[in-house]
Design an enzyme around this catalytic site. Sequence first.
Site, PDB file in Angstrom:
ATOM      1  N   HIS A 107      51.982 -32.208 -13.204  1.00 46.15           N
ATOM      2  CA  HIS A 107      50.821 -31.344 -12.954  1.00 46.15           C
ATOM      3  C   HIS A 107      51.079 -29.904 -13.394  1.00 46.15           C
ATOM      4  CE1 HIS A 107      53.108 -30.175  -9.349  1.00 46.15           C
ATOM      5  NE2 HIS A 107      52.299 -29.138  -9.267  1.00 46.15           N
TER       6      HIS A 107
ATOM      7  N   GLY B 292      58.397 -25.168   3.320  1.00 48.18           N
ATOM      8  CA  GLY B 292      57.082 -25.377   2.737  1.00 48.18           C
ATOM      9  C   GLY B 292      56.783 -26.849   2.628  1.00 48.18           C
TER      10      GLY B 292
ATOM     11  N   GLU C 216      56.072 -25.235   7.677  1.00 47.80           N
ATOM     12  CA  GLU C 216      54.858 -25.061   6.880  1.00 47.80           C
ATOM     13  C   GLU C 216      54.023 -23.920   7.457  1.00 47.80           C
ATOM     14  OE1 GLU C 216      52.000 -24.935   4.317  1.00 47.80           O
ATOM     15  OE2 GLU C 216      53.706 -26.276   3.990  1.00 47.80           O
TER      16      GLU C 216
ATOM     17  N   HIS D 237      47.157 -30.817  -2.921  1.00 45.33           N
ATOM     18  CA  HIS D 237      48.205 -31.760  -2.501  1.00 45.33           C
ATOM     19  C   HIS D 237      47.995 -33.139  -3.106  1.00 45.33           C
ATOM     20  CE1 HIS D 237      50.259 -29.050   0.252  1.00 45.33           C
ATOM     21  NE2 HIS D 237      49.066 -28.523   0.409  1.00 45.33           N
TER      22      HIS D 237
ATOM     23  N   GLU E 287      60.027 -28.079  -2.433  1.00 45.18           N
ATOM     24  CA  GLU E 287      59.339 -28.128  -3.722  1.00 45.18           C
ATOM     25  C   GLU E 287      58.606 -26.802  -3.835  1.00 45.18           C
ATOM     26  OE1 GLU E 287      56.952 -27.672  -5.983  1.00 45.18           O
ATOM     27  OE2 GLU E 287      55.699 -29.463  -5.804  1.00 45.18           O
TER      28      GLU E 287
END
Length: 372
Positions: free
Chosen positions: A273, A51, A73, A18, A118
Amino acid sequence: MELDSEQYFSSYEDLEVHKLMLEDGPRTLAYKNAILNNKAYFKDKVVMDVGCGTGILSIFCAQAGAKKVFAVEASNLANLAKEIVKENKFENIIEVIHSRVEDVVLPNYMKVDAIVSEWMGFYLLHEGMLDSVLFARDRFLKDGGEIFPESAAIYIAPCSVPSLYNNWDNLHGVSMSSFARELRASKGSKPEILTIKPEDLLGAEVALCWVNLREDEAHDLNAYSIEHVVGASKNGYYQGLCIWFECIFPKLPDAAGDGHTVLDTSPQSPATHWKQTVIVLPQQQEVEEGEPIAFQLDMTRADPTSRRYNLQMTMLDPEAVEHPLPCSCHMTKCILAKAFMMQHAEHAINQKNNENDTNVLQDEEINDDDDE
């Protein structure tokens, strides 16, 4: 190795994962801009974040004026998300639900106005959670509701890979080409996640697929395939196929700015990333500008319920496959086809201009002779 569901969700409890995503400026700012530039839409709306991770997208929605956000989540990170929500004083708006979205039941079976998520993985779909987003869409989204992002595309282009080829020709005065050859061979079973510089692309990109989050079903994601020919854009060494993706967010009425937000992970855009995914060739091919590069790429889900895909690249004979129209390669048939298409386009433009000329109103001729 394929992750089972428990391993998959527990992998997202790693705070380093994260940290990497939160510090990814293009990724996080794309969502922030897409949400906060659409305050007129989010005001007093009900939103689901599929999520939610640390909850940052849910907080963006609350900042944009949402009256209720269901932050779903499945991993134990939900507990941290609750703390972050409280830290930002949105606990009266954001409800963190510790559950897989497939198991969620909303109060009174209510529907939401928007879904944000995402969900993207490497080359868009690898280890991603798009299936869960589509499930949430079908179960929870109101008719006419919005999805952020609403569509995505995967692109591919031939490239050079200096980090696995050229950089080993001279290592502190020692040639390590033999080592590089074995290194490439050891990587033949899986694609590499690398940063490819724009100047290392060897040809124009082509879309492998488009994903429409409003309409596609999970089975539509099972397999994609393309057979393509592209002319090399310069002299160089063809050493691999570069794969990246972009995600497009809804362009809504009354949005701030132009309302158009795109998250682009191409070599020409700021690094993310996700970097780029590269299928590395075991042996390079020297190509000249205009030389045709032909390949087939198949992306297939490992099994119907898998989050993992298998990529298979096949090098093709440019003489034996159909070329796109127009084609950028220097083969005679493609040069002639391009010339014919340009002639046809020029003729059509001239014809249109002539039609416009005949439609211009002409002044009526006036006889100014004195009346006899």
